[in-house]
Design a protein around this motif. Structure first.
Motif, PDB file in Angstrom:
ATOM      1  N   GLU A  17       0.838  -1.190   0.000  1.00 23.17           N
ATOM      2  CA  GLU A  17       0.000   0.000   0.000  1.00 23.17           C
ATOM      3  C   GLU A  17       0.875   1.241   0.000  1.00 23.17           C
ATOM      4  N   GLY A  18       0.453   2.249  -0.770  1.00 21.24           N
ATOM      5  CA  GLY A  18       1.203   3.494  -0.860  1.00 21.24           C
ATOM      6  C   GLY A  18       2.247   3.508  -1.967  1.00 21.24           C
ATOM      7  N   LEU A  19       2.506   2.374  -2.597  1.00 24.18           N
ATOM      8  CA  LEU A  19       3.505   2.286  -3.662  1.00 24.18           C
ATOM      9  C   LEU A  19       3.032   3.096  -4.879  1.00 24.18           C
ATOM     10  N   PRO A  20       3.873   3.994  -5.418  1.00 25.33           N
ATOM     11  CA  PRO A  20       3.483   4.713  -6.635  1.00 25.33           C
ATOM     12  C   PRO A  20       3.570   3.775  -7.833  1.00 25.33           C
ATOM     13  N   VAL A  21       2.631   3.933  -8.768  1.00 25.19           N
ATOM     14  CA  VAL A  21       2.608   3.077  -9.953  1.00 25.19           C
ATOM     15  C   VAL A  21       2.364   3.912 -11.200  1.00 25.19           C
ATOM     16  N   THR A  22       2.808   3.392 -12.329  1.00 20.24           N
ATOM     17  CA  THR A  22       2.520   3.964 -13.634  1.00 20.24           C
ATOM     18  C   THR A  22       1.593   2.985 -14.349  1.00 20.24           C
ATOM     19  N   ILE A  23       0.520   3.518 -14.936  1.00 22.11           N
ATOM     20  CA  ILE A  23      -0.538   2.689 -15.525  1.00 22.11           C
ATOM     21  C   ILE A  23      -0.632   2.991 -17.015  1.00 22.11           C
ATOM     22  N   ARG A  24      -0.728   1.941 -17.804  1.00 17.05           N
ATOM     23  CA  ARG A  24      -0.994   2.106 -19.238  1.00 17.05           C
ATOM     24  C   ARG A  24      -2.255   1.337 -19.558  1.00 17.05           C
ATOM     25  N   ILE A  25      -3.234   2.018 -20.119  1.00 18.56           N
ATOM     26  CA  ILE A  25      -4.503   1.399 -20.506  1.00 18.56           C
ATOM     27  C   ILE A  25      -4.510   1.287 -22.026  1.00 18.56           C
ATOM     28  N   ASP A  26      -4.785   0.090 -22.539  1.00 17.51           N
ATOM     29  CA  ASP A  26      -4.746  -0.148 -23.982  1.00 17.51           C
ATOM     30  C   ASP A  26      -5.591   0.852 -24.763  1.00 17.51           C
ATOM     31  N   ALA A  27      -6.740   1.234 -24.226  1.00 23.05           N
ATOM     32  CA  ALA A  27      -7.646   2.141 -24.935  1.00 23.05           C
ATOM     33  C   ALA A  27      -7.046   3.528 -25.134  1.00 23.05           C
ATOM     34  N   GLY A  29      -3.757   4.089 -25.738  1.00 20.09           N
ATOM     35  CA  GLY A  29      -2.513   3.993 -26.494  1.00 20.09           C
ATOM     36  C   GLY A  29      -1.298   4.104 -25.598  1.00 20.09           C
ATOM     37  N   GLU A  30      -0.417   5.032 -25.905  1.00 20.68           N
ATOM     38  CA  GLU A  30       0.841   5.187 -25.166  1.00 20.68           C
ATOM     39  C   GLU A  30       0.726   6.141 -23.973  1.00 20.68           C
ATOM     40  N   GLU A  31      -0.450   6.727 -23.746  1.00 19.49           N
ATOM     41  CA  GLU A  31      -0.617   7.655 -22.621  1.00 19.49           C
ATOM     42  C   GLU A  31      -0.434   6.915 -21.293  1.00 19.49           C
ATOM     43  N   LEU A  32       0.336   7.512 -20.389  1.00 16.82           N
ATOM     44  CA  LEU A  32       0.589   6.911 -19.086  1.00 16.82           C
ATOM     45  C   LEU A  32      -0.137   7.682 -18.000  1.00 16.82           C
ATOM     46  N   LEU A  33      -0.701   6.964 -17.041  1.00 14.31           N
ATOM     47  CA  LEU A  33      -1.372   7.554 -15.889  1.00 14.31           C
ATOM     48  C   LEU A  33      -0.563   7.229 -14.643  1.00 14.31           C
ATOM     49  N   GLN A  34      -0.658   8.091 -13.652  1.00 14.46           N
ATOM     50  CA  GLN A  34       0.030   7.865 -12.383  1.00 14.46           C
ATOM     51  C   GLN A  34      -0.993   7.455 -11.335  1.00 14.46           C
ATOM     52  N   GLY A  35      -0.580   6.591 -10.427  1.00 10.67           N
ATOM     53  CA  GLY A  35      -1.481   6.138  -9.383  1.00 10.67           C
ATOM     54  C   GLY A  35      -0.734   5.696  -8.145  1.00 10.67           C
ATOM     55  N   THR A  36      -1.522   5.262  -7.147  1.00 15.24           N
ATOM     56  CA  THR A  36      -0.994   4.787  -5.876  1.00 15.24           C
ATOM     57  C   THR A  36      -1.743   3.530  -5.482  1.00 15.24           C
ATOM     58  N   VAL A  37      -1.023   2.502  -5.030  1.00 11.33           N
ATOM     59  CA  VAL A  37      -1.661   1.271  -4.562  1.00 11.33           C
ATOM     60  C   VAL A  37      -2.436   1.588  -3.280  1.00 11.33           C
ATOM     61  N   ASP A  65      -4.387  11.446 -11.366  1.00 12.81           N
ATOM     62  CA  ASP A  65      -4.864  12.491 -12.275  1.00 12.81           C
ATOM     63  C   ASP A  65      -5.557  11.828 -13.458  1.00 12.81           C
ATOM     64  N   PRO A  66      -6.820  11.382 -13.273  1.00 14.15           N
ATOM     65  CA  PRO A  66      -7.489  10.664 -14.357  1.00 14.15           C
ATOM     66  C   PRO A  66      -7.743  11.571 -15.567  1.00 14.15           C
ATOM     67  N   PRO A  67      -7.830  10.967 -16.740  1.00 12.93           N
ATOM     68  CA  PRO A  67      -8.134  11.762 -17.932  1.00 12.93           C
ATOM     69  C   PRO A  67      -9.572  12.277 -17.836  1.00 12.93           C
ATOM     70  N   PRO A  68      -9.915  13.321 -18.570  1.00  8.52           N
ATOM     71  CA  PRO A  68     -11.290  13.819 -18.543  1.00  8.52           C
ATOM     72  C   PRO A  68     -12.270  12.725 -18.976  1.00  8.52           C
ATOM     73  N   SER A  69     -13.471  12.789 -18.449  1.00  9.81           N
ATOM     74  CA  SER A  69     -14.462  11.743 -18.742  1.00  9.81           C
ATOM     75  C   SER A  69     -14.746  11.653 -20.236  1.00  9.81           C
ATOM     76  N   SER A  70     -14.554  12.724 -20.999  1.00  6.47           N
ATOM     77  CA  SER A  70     -14.777  12.684 -22.444  1.00  6.47           C
ATOM     78  C   SER A  70     -13.787  11.760 -23.145  1.00  6.47           C
ATOM     79  N   ALA A  71     -12.636  11.501 -22.514  1.00 10.22           N
ATOM     80  CA  ALA A  71     -11.639  10.610 -23.116  1.00 10.22           C
ATOM     81  C   ALA A  71     -12.081   9.159 -23.075  1.00 10.22           C
ATOM     82  N   TRP A  72     -13.053   8.836 -22.228  1.00  9.39           N
ATOM     83  CA  TRP A  72     -13.529   7.465 -22.113  1.00  9.39           C
ATOM     84  C   TRP A  72     -14.524   7.108 -23.202  1.00  9.39           C
ATOM     85  N   GLY A  73     -14.892   8.031 -24.016  1.00 13.27           N
ATOM     86  CA  GLY A  73     -15.765   7.723 -25.144  1.00 13.27           C
ATOM     87  C   GLY A  73     -17.147   7.980 -24.810  1.00 13.27           C
TER      88      GLY A  73
END
Length: 73
Positions: A17-27, A29-37, A65-73
């Motif tokens: 818990e608390g570990l920082p992570v980098t997330i890549r979601i196939d939808a 593409g190459e955009e990376l998101l930051q998160g925390t366990v 810092d999630p992408p804007p909801s419009s990015a989800w389609g």
């Protein structure tokens, strides 16, 4: 925003818990998101007859810092 990831039993001891992570979601593409366990389950997820014999543990990640909801389609 929260993401559920399944971690193989051979790697689950490396996740805390608390570990920082980098997330890549196939939808996205190459955009990376930051998160925390936020949580790592103590018990393995139920398996299926067609899956491998390796156990997987549910891990919940808060997206900082999630992408804007419009990015989800």
């Amino acid at each position: 925003m929260q993401i559920k990831a399944k971690i193989n039993e051979t790697k689950v001891n490396l996740i805390k818990e608390g570990l920082p992570v980098t997330i890549r979601i196939d939808a996205f593409g190459e955009e990376l998101l930051q998160g925390t366990v936020m949580k790592v389950n103590n018990y393995a997820e139920p398996g299926n007859w067609w899956s491998s014999t390796a156990k997987q543990y549910a891990t919940f990640v808060k997206v900082i810092d999630p992408p804007p909801s419009s990015a989800w389609g």
